[in-house]
Design an enzyme around this catalytic site. Structure first.
Site, PDB file in Angstrom:
ATOM      1  N   GLU A  25       0.815  -1.212   0.000  1.00  0.00           N
ATOM      2  CA  GLU A  25       0.000   0.000   0.000  1.00  0.00           C
ATOM      3  C   GLU A  25       0.850   1.264   0.000  1.00  0.00           C
ATOM      4  O   GLU A  25       0.501   2.256  -0.644  1.00  0.00           O
ATOM      5  CB  GLU A  25      -0.968   0.002   1.189  1.00  0.00           C
ATOM      6  CG  GLU A  25      -2.055  -1.070   1.112  1.00  0.00           C
ATOM      7  CD  GLU A  25      -2.933  -0.950  -0.124  1.00  0.00           C
ATOM      8  OE1 GLU A  25      -2.939   0.100  -0.782  1.00  0.00           O
ATOM      9  OE2 GLU A  25      -3.632  -1.933  -0.432  1.00  0.00           O
ATOM     10  N   TYR A 108      -6.012   6.902   3.599  1.00  0.00           N
ATOM     11  CA  TYR A 108      -6.182   5.795   2.654  1.00  0.00           C
ATOM     12  C   TYR A 108      -5.488   4.531   3.145  1.00  0.00           C
ATOM     13  O   TYR A 108      -6.098   3.458   3.242  1.00  0.00           O
ATOM     14  CB  TYR A 108      -5.662   6.152   1.246  1.00  0.00           C
ATOM     15  CG  TYR A 108      -5.480   4.878   0.449  1.00  0.00           C
ATOM     16  CD1 TYR A 108      -6.591   4.212  -0.061  1.00  0.00           C
ATOM     17  CD2 TYR A 108      -4.221   4.287   0.308  1.00  0.00           C
ATOM     18  CE1 TYR A 108      -6.453   2.994  -0.718  1.00  0.00           C
ATOM     19  CE2 TYR A 108      -4.078   3.077  -0.339  1.00  0.00           C
ATOM     20  CZ  TYR A 108      -5.194   2.437  -0.851  1.00  0.00           C
ATOM     21  OH  TYR A 108      -5.060   1.228  -1.473  1.00  0.00           O
ATOM     22  N   ASP A 126      -9.505   5.842  -2.208  1.00  0.00           N
ATOM     23  CA  ASP A 126      -8.388   6.268  -3.057  1.00  0.00           C
ATOM     24  C   ASP A 126      -8.970   6.985  -4.274  1.00  0.00           C
ATOM     25  O   ASP A 126     -10.169   7.248  -4.331  1.00  0.00           O
ATOM     26  CB  ASP A 126      -7.538   5.061  -3.471  1.00  0.00           C
ATOM     27  CG  ASP A 126      -8.235   4.218  -4.515  1.00  0.00           C
ATOM     28  OD1 ASP A 126      -9.488   4.224  -4.558  1.00  0.00           O
ATOM     29  OD2 ASP A 126      -7.546   3.571  -5.316  1.00  0.00           O
TER      30      ASP A 126
END
Length: 330
Positions: A25, A108, A126
């Site tokens: 991520e 996020y 996102d």
DNA sequence: GATACGTGGAT
DNA sequence: TATCCAAGTAT
């Protein structure tokens, strides 16, 4: 995607590794899946656990990150790994609030890690989700002002169970069907519910506030070869552009011709033909490259000589690699 | 809220 | 060639 644990894997008893989810991520922030894949493989092979990463040398991590961009991510990656290894017993937190405390983890990433790695019912927003929500609900408020509104809409749809699978599904939808240009509305599973489709506004959403034009900046870099082949490199300060990365010493980068500056070492400089051109997030850069060959005993005013065998162009940022290519093909 | 912060691929 | 854009965060 090598980091993904799909429903099938889960059914087979595969449990997501929070370290791998977190690492992926961070890498995926503002970065395409295609660009991330090889980096993810190299990082996880070299540092299989968060403790391994926490024990790594800063310069090794920065060199491994070179080329991926947004280098603050790499610096925060190390900080975060060390916090988790030293203060959390090597275990990632599973709540959004706790994850948000970690360096480099924003709304996020906190939502994504808690949902994907821990199956928590967290909101994941996102760019894909923003676009899908803007179209699904025909939201015309321009980004980034629309962010709270779109987050609220995303929250209203987030399921209590399998929120990680759901989040990835919506992001996949945005990446493959509900794309920025030419969305494939004809095969979209959410077409029946899509208000923008109904209104015919899908392709125009989400609205965005216009961006400023990028100015052109100029600069000079010095590529110094010592007679034994060593190259003169400088570690850039942690703050600012390309922070913490190795690069060629040189002038500042400013609009209109390069400013006055001193060469990093006394030498007979030769200016290479052409220039290294590179575009950053907020400006275009045109670099003049100067080179020289210097004797063993000559001491640099800035930087240090890196032995030839310790230098790889893949260990430095792309803009520096472009300058090196100009030098190398000379 | 605005700005700084990379890069490579698509159009 | 020029602009847009990608699974954002920090200040």
């Amino acid at each position: 995607m090598p980091w993904r644990v799909g429903p099938k894997d889960r059914a087979n008893g595969v449990i997501p590794d929070p370290y791998r989810i977190w690492l992926s991520e961070i890498m995926l922030q503002q970065t395409t899946v295609a660009a991330v894949k090889d980096y993810f493989e190299r990082f996880t092979k070299r540092w299989p656990t968060v403790r391994d990463l926490a024990d790594a040398q800063d310069e090794d991590v920065m060199a491994e990150w070179a080329g991926l961009g947004y280098y603050a991510r790499a610096r925060n990656l190390l900080k975060c790994a060390r916090v988790v290894a030293n203060e959390k017993g090597g275990v990632f937190p599973d709540t959004v609030d706790a994850l948000l405390e970690l360096p480099g983890v924003g709304p996020y990433t906190a939502g994504a890690v808690s949902a994907i790695a821990f199956d928590k019912s967290s909101v994941v927003v996102d760019g894909n989700v923003e676009r899908v929500m803007a179209r699904l609900y025909d939201v015309h408020t321009p980004l980034p002002a629309a962010k709270p509104e779109l987050t609220a809409l995303a929250e209203s749809l987030t399921p209590l169970e399998r929120a990680g699978d759901y989040a990835q599904a919506v992001m996949d939808l945005g990446a493959t069907i509900c794309t920025p240009r030419n969305p494939a509305c004809g095969i979209c599973p959410w077409r029946p519910a899509c208000q923008a489709r109904l209104a015919g506004t899908a392709v125009d959403l989400p609205k965005k506030t216009p961006k400023k034009p990028k100015p052109i900046r100029f600069g000079v870099v010095y590529i110094t070869r010592r007679v034994d082949g060593a190259l003169l490199l400088e570690r850039r300060p942690d703050k600012g552009l390309l922070g913490g990365m190795l690069g060629w010493p040189g002038s500042e980068w400013v609009e209109k011709e390069a400013p006055k500056h001193q060469a990093p070492i006394r030498a007979e400089w030769k200016t290479l033909n052409g220039e290294a051109r590179h575009t950053f997030t907020h400006f275009h850069l045109r670099l003049t490259v100067k080179t020289a060959l210097v004797p063993m005993e000559r001491e640099p005013a800035v930087g240090h000589f890196l032995p030839l065998e310790d230098f790889s162009p893949t260990d430095i940022p792309t803009v520096m690699r472009k300058a090196f290519n100009l030098f190398h093909s000379d």
